[in-house]
Scaffold this motif. Structure first.
Motif, short mmCIF file in Angstrom:
data_model
loop_
_atom_site.label_atom_id
_atom_site.label_comp_id
_atom_site.label_asym_id
_atom_site.label_seq_id
_atom_site.Cartn_x
_atom_site.Cartn_y
_atom_site.Cartn_z
N GLY A 1 42.81 -6.65 38.34
CA GLY A 1 43.52 -7.41 37.34
C GLY A 1 43.36 -6.94 35.92
N CYS A 2 42.86 -5.72 35.68
CA CYS A 2 42.49 -5.35 34.32
C CYS A 2 43.63 -4.75 33.52
CB CYS A 2 41.31 -4.39 34.36
SG CYS A 2 39.83 -5.27 34.85
N SER B 1 44.03 4.43 36.08
CA SER B 1 42.74 5.04 36.41
C SER B 1 42.87 5.74 37.75
CB SER B 1 41.65 3.97 36.49
OG SER B 1 40.38 4.55 36.74
N PRO B 2 42.44 7.01 37.86
CA PRO B 2 42.55 7.71 39.15
C PRO B 2 41.60 7.17 40.20
CG PRO B 2 41.37 9.06 37.56
CD PRO B 2 41.91 7.88 36.80
N ILE B 3 40.48 6.64 39.77
CA ILE B 3 39.48 6.06 40.68
C ILE B 3 39.13 4.66 40.15
CG2 ILE B 3 37.12 6.22 41.58
CD1 ILE B 3 38.84 8.34 42.77
N ILE B 4 39.05 3.70 41.05
CA ILE B 4 38.60 2.34 40.72
C ILE B 4 37.27 2.13 41.44
CG2 ILE B 4 39.19 -0.10 40.71
CD1 ILE B 4 41.30 1.56 39.33
N LEU B 5 36.29 1.60 40.73
CA LEU B 5 34.99 1.31 41.32
C LEU B 5 34.75 -0.20 41.30
CD1 LEU B 5 32.92 4.15 39.58
CD2 LEU B 5 33.93 4.19 41.88
N PRO B 6 35.24 -0.92 42.31
CA PRO B 6 35.01 -2.37 42.35
C PRO B 6 33.52 -2.69 42.46
CG PRO B 6 36.71 -1.71 43.91
CD PRO B 6 36.04 -0.46 43.45
N PRO C 1 41.41 -11.02 44.29
CA PRO C 1 40.31 -11.97 44.16
C PRO C 1 39.59 -11.97 42.82
CG PRO C 1 39.59 -10.07 45.39
CD PRO C 1 41.06 -9.86 45.12
N GLY C 2 40.11 -11.28 41.82
CA GLY C 2 39.44 -11.27 40.52
C GLY C 2 38.18 -10.43 40.51
N THR C 3 38.17 -9.36 41.29
CA THR C 3 37.01 -8.48 41.38
C THR C 3 36.89 -7.65 40.11
OG1 THR C 3 37.39 -8.29 43.76
CG2 THR C 3 35.89 -6.69 42.77
N VAL C 4 35.72 -7.68 39.49
CA VAL C 4 35.46 -6.88 38.30
C VAL C 4 35.16 -5.44 38.74
CG1 VAL C 4 33.82 -6.52 36.40
CG2 VAL C 4 34.70 -8.81 36.91
N ALA C 5 35.62 -4.48 37.96
CA ALA C 5 35.47 -3.08 38.33
C ALA C 5 35.13 -2.22 37.12
CB ALA C 5 36.74 -2.55 38.99
N LEU C 6 34.61 -1.03 37.39
CA LEU C 6 34.51 0.05 36.41
C LEU C 6 35.72 0.94 36.64
CD1 LEU C 6 30.76 1.07 36.99
CD2 LEU C 6 31.63 -0.63 35.37
N ASP D 1 40.49 -7.98 30.87
CA ASP D 1 40.41 -9.25 31.59
C ASP D 1 39.04 -9.47 32.21
OD1 ASP D 1 42.96 -9.98 30.97
OD2 ASP D 1 43.84 -9.36 32.88
N GLY D 2 38.09 -8.59 31.91
CA GLY D 2 36.73 -8.74 32.43
C GLY D 2 36.15 -7.44 32.95
N CYS D 3 37.00 -6.47 33.29
CA CYS D 3 36.51 -5.19 33.78
C CYS D 3 35.92 -4.35 32.65
CB CYS D 3 37.63 -4.41 34.46
SG CYS D 3 38.15 -5.13 36.04
N VAL D 4 35.21 -3.29 33.03
CA VAL D 4 34.65 -2.35 32.07
C VAL D 4 35.48 -1.08 32.10
CG1 VAL D 4 32.60 -1.03 31.40
CG2 VAL D 4 32.35 -3.33 32.40
N ARG D 5 36.11 -0.77 30.97
CA ARG D 5 36.96 0.41 30.85
C ARG D 5 36.14 1.57 30.31
NH1 ARG D 5 41.83 -2.94 27.77
NH2 ARG D 5 42.78 -3.86 29.64
#
Length: 267
Positions: free
Chosen positions: A31-32, A202-207, A222-227, A242-246
């Motif tokens: 969701g970022c 982002s080419p790779i998402i790290l949930p 599910p609103g999973t935060v990711a790098l 929205d909460g993720c780390v960019r």
């Protein structure tokens, strides 16, 4: 023993989450990119019937799961690989309230160990609420390994540091959650690595094994935060997600090589 994500390479076996088992893009999962949250959460509540335990995944919630006793604490890097459905207990030998499946988002399940009692290991779970834990019996269904890495995210300073055996090996200015959708705090872990083929941000998402405390869901996920990365560098140093780390591209390249289960401190 290998802590790699899949036998086929970093995130390749988890290619295109939208086209695979979940039918969601990584955009919906994390969701970022600013998608509007849906009203009803897609995650399932745990069943009380012990014969019908729910899987402990990013889509499930276990309100009575033991809370992390030391959300800011370190570990010694021990992680467990769950190779088959494994019962999750509320205490060593106590009632079963969930089961850990062998995969999380098409990646092998690796979870960090935060405490041990004999053959019992207390592990962080990828489910809601944030900081949920459970006890797993180490047996033929589990493998033990150690990762020397840890990730430290200082939310207020908007800084991410990767450490190996406690020594920094990389540090970057990053973007974090906006004031009305803050990045959740506490310790969590790298749950999966997904090669993104649907969106371009982002080419790779790290949930991670943690979720937004503001939104119950992001656009159906599910609103999973990711790098993850971001194409516009002006977001780094800002609180606007929205909460993720960019993270910058070079940070993402390093983070994508870290073993699953690696501890992530969101401070």
């Amino acid at each position: 023993m290998s802590l790699r994500r899949t036998a086929g390479g970093t995130a390749r076996a988890a290619r295109s989450l939208a086209a695979a088992a979940l039918g969601l893009s990584c955009l919906a999962l994390t969701g970022c990119a600013g998608t509007a949250p849906a009203e009803r959460p897609p995650y399932a509540m745990a069943r009380a019937d012990l014969g019908m335990q729910a899987d402990a995944t990013t889509f499930t919630e276990f309100p009575t799961a033991p809370a992390d006793p030391a959300p800011g604490g370190d570990t010694d890097g021990v992680v467990l690989r769950v190779q088959a459905d494994t019962a999750v207990h509320s205490s060593p030998g106590g009632p079963v309230f969930a089961k850990l499946p062998a995969k999380q988002l098409d990646n092998p399940t690796w979870v960090p160990v935060i405490a041990e009692r004999g053959k019992w290991a207390q592990v962080l779970l990828p489910s809601r609420p944030n900081g949920a834990t459970g006890w797993v019996l180490e047996d033929q269904r589990t493998q033990r390994a150690r990762t020397p890495y840890a990730v430290d995210v200082e939310i207020d300073a908007r800084r991410l540091t990767v450490l190996r055996d406690g020594a920094p090996i990389g540090q970057w200015v990053v973007g974090v959650g906006a004031s009305d959708s803050p990045t959740p705090r506490g310790r969590t872990f790298i749950m999966a690595a997904i090669e993104e083929t649907v969106t371009k941000f982002s080419p790779i998402i790290l949930p991670l094994g943690t979720h937004s405390n503001t939104f119950s869901t992001y656009g159906g996920g599910p609103g999973t935060v990711a790098l993850h990365g971001w194409p516009e560098p002006s977001v780094f140093g800002q609180a606007s997600s929205d909460g993720c780390v960019r993270v910058p591209d070079d940070a993402l390249r390093l983070l994508a090589t870290l073993p699953l289960g690696t501890l992530v401190h969101l401070r």
